[in-house]
Design an enzyme around this catalytic site. Structure first.
Site, short mmCIF file in Angstrom:
data_model
loop_
_atom_site.label_atom_id
_atom_site.label_comp_id
_atom_site.label_asym_id
_atom_site.label_seq_id
_atom_site.Cartn_x
_atom_site.Cartn_y
_atom_site.Cartn_z
N CYS A 121 0.88 -1.17 0.00
CA CYS A 121 0.00 0.00 0.00
C CYS A 121 0.91 1.22 0.00
CB CYS A 121 -0.94 0.02 1.21
SG CYS A 121 -2.29 1.22 0.99
N CYS A 123 0.08 4.09 1.97
CA CYS A 123 -0.21 5.02 3.07
C CYS A 123 0.95 5.22 4.05
CB CYS A 123 -1.49 4.62 3.81
SG CYS A 123 -1.60 2.90 4.26
N CYS A 131 -3.78 6.25 0.97
CA CYS A 131 -3.36 4.99 0.35
C CYS A 131 -3.01 5.13 -1.13
CB CYS A 131 -4.45 3.93 0.51
SG CYS A 131 -4.84 3.60 2.23
N LYS A 196 -11.84 -5.59 3.02
CA LYS A 196 -11.26 -4.77 4.08
C LYS A 196 -12.22 -3.64 4.41
CE LYS A 196 -7.06 -2.13 5.14
NZ LYS A 196 -5.76 -1.70 4.59
N ARG A 206 -2.16 2.53 13.54
CA ARG A 206 -1.66 3.80 12.97
C ARG A 206 -0.57 4.41 13.84
NH1 ARG A 206 -7.46 5.04 10.29
NH2 ARG A 206 -7.22 3.28 8.85
N ARG A 218 -10.63 6.75 5.33
CA ARG A 218 -10.42 5.79 4.25
C ARG A 218 -11.76 5.24 3.70
NH1 ARG A 218 -5.10 6.15 4.96
NH2 ARG A 218 -4.00 5.18 6.70
N GLU A 234 -16.56 -8.01 -3.68
CA GLU A 234 -15.13 -7.66 -3.60
C GLU A 234 -14.27 -8.91 -3.74
OE1 GLU A 234 -13.24 -5.14 -3.56
OE2 GLU A 234 -14.39 -3.40 -2.97
N LYS A 249 -10.68 -8.53 6.78
CA LYS A 249 -10.06 -7.69 7.81
C LYS A 249 -11.03 -6.58 8.20
CE LYS A 249 -6.10 -4.65 8.49
NZ LYS A 249 -4.99 -3.93 7.89
N SER A 275 -5.08 -4.61 15.13
CA SER A 275 -4.46 -3.98 16.30
C SER A 275 -5.46 -3.67 17.42
CB SER A 275 -3.76 -2.69 15.86
OG SER A 275 -4.68 -1.81 15.24
N TYR A 314 -1.08 -10.46 16.27
CA TYR A 314 0.05 -9.99 17.08
C TYR A 314 0.31 -10.94 18.24
CZ TYR A 314 -0.88 -5.96 14.23
OH TYR A 314 -1.07 -5.15 13.14
ZN LIG Z 1 -3.24 2.02 2.93
#
Ligand SMILES: [Zn+2]
Length: 327
Positions: A121, A123, A131, A196, A206, A218, A234, A249, A275, A314
């Site tokens: 990406c 971003c 992005c 997403k 972020r 976004r 999608e 996601k 996250s 994570y």
């Molecule tokens: Zn992005």
């Protein structure tokens, strides 16, 4: 009344050995993909404020970390880069000596059998944090796709095993497939972030990736959390364009979507426990409001039960340590 009730579902629950034998879903280390954040510098290992236990690491540190990850038996990582410079067109993303490219070369040397997936990406690399390339406050789709193709090729040249576009531009999977093939990377699979959502659960990421947009959000390219049928469209588009694997996601709040996508397409499917999901479990665990280990396993088992073949989390290292304790 003596034989009532006939059905006693609890019969299979009394004995722990029997419970283990009839368990329908088991987590294994092969399910796990561990996200890592690479930053410029040397000997840098900086904990992300909103994600206890998650670190930004410089190339040298991340290479060592990857040896440990490989030894633990985690099969794959996904890399996110924080570049030392940002500009309007995100040139750090496709610089042969960019942060991801350097990390790839070092990791491939240090941990030969570890699969390295790269997030594609712009971003993290754009000065405005969006992005793609902007015209005013609009993200230009096709112009952005051209750069994503460059970024993907650059990652493959530096040693990436799997390319994972997360940008949600239209038509990028087909374009990236063609770009990789033309450069001879016909064997490099694409794991598409096909579904997403624009999500509040990305907040702590972020901080980790230093990629918050300077203005706006976004929602013009990521999906509305209220939509499910659109998720199928999608996924279908990305599969038609050549995605080898697809991703949903976030994971935890979208188990129904994961289930529908898996049922409908039967593709190798990944889910990203993002996250915010991690941070909530961690924070509650640190406060002793929940049993962190138990909720960690429960949340990941639920994601697998809903249809995920692979889970980006994570918690990957903690899960492997937990599984070792159990065996
Ligand atoms: Zn992005």
């Amino acid at each position: 009344m003596a034989n009532f009730p006939v059905k006693r579902l609890r019969r299979l629950r009394y004995n722990p050995t029997l419970r283990n034998m009839i368990r329908e879903t088991s987590l294994t280390s092969n399910d796990l993909i561990y996200p890592l954040f690479v930053v410029p510098g040397q000997k840098v290992k900086k904990e992300v404020r909103s994600m206890p236990g998650v670190f930004q690491m410089s190339v040298d540190v991340i290479a060592e970390e990857c040896k440990e990850i490989e030894n633990l038996g985690i099969p794959a990582i996904i890399l996110f880069g924080i570049p030392d410079y940002k500009d309007e067109v995100g040139s750090g993303a496709y610089d042969p000596n960019g942060i991801i490219q350097m990390a790839l070369r070092a990791i491939k040397k240090a941990a030969k059998n570890l699969l390295v997936i790269t997030d594609v990406c712009l971003c993290e690399y754009t000065s405005h944090g969006h992005c793609g390339i902007l015209n005013g406050d609009k993200i230009l789709n096709d112009e952005t796709v051209e750069l994503l193709v460059k970024e993907s090729i650059s990652h493959a040249e530096a040693g990436a095993d799997i390319i994972a576009p997360s940008d949600m531009m239209d038509g990028r999977i087909g374009a990236i497939r063609q770009g990789l093939d033309e450069k001879g990377f016909i064997e490099t699979p694409i794991l598409s972030y096909a579904v997403k959502y624009a999500s509040g659960y990305y907040g702590p990421f972020r901080d980790a990736a230093e990629s918050a947009p300077a203005f706006g959000d976004r929602r013009s390219h990521q999906m509305d959390c209220a939509n499910a049928l659109e998720a199928l469209r999608e996924a279908e588009a990305d599969i038609e364009e050549g995605a080898d694997m697809i991703m949903v996601k976030p994971a935890g709040a979208y188990l129904d979507i994961l289930w529908r996508v898996k049922e409908k397409f039967g593709m190798p499917t990944a889910a990203y426990q993002v996250s915010g999901e991690y941070a909530m479990i961690k924070a509650a665990g640190i406060n002793n409001w929940i049993d962190e280990e138990r909720v960690m396993i429960e949340s990941l088992t639920a994601i697998k039960r809903a249809g995920a073949d692979m889970i980006l989390t994570y918690f990957a290292k903690d899960v492997v340590k937990y599984l070792k304790k159990q065996s």
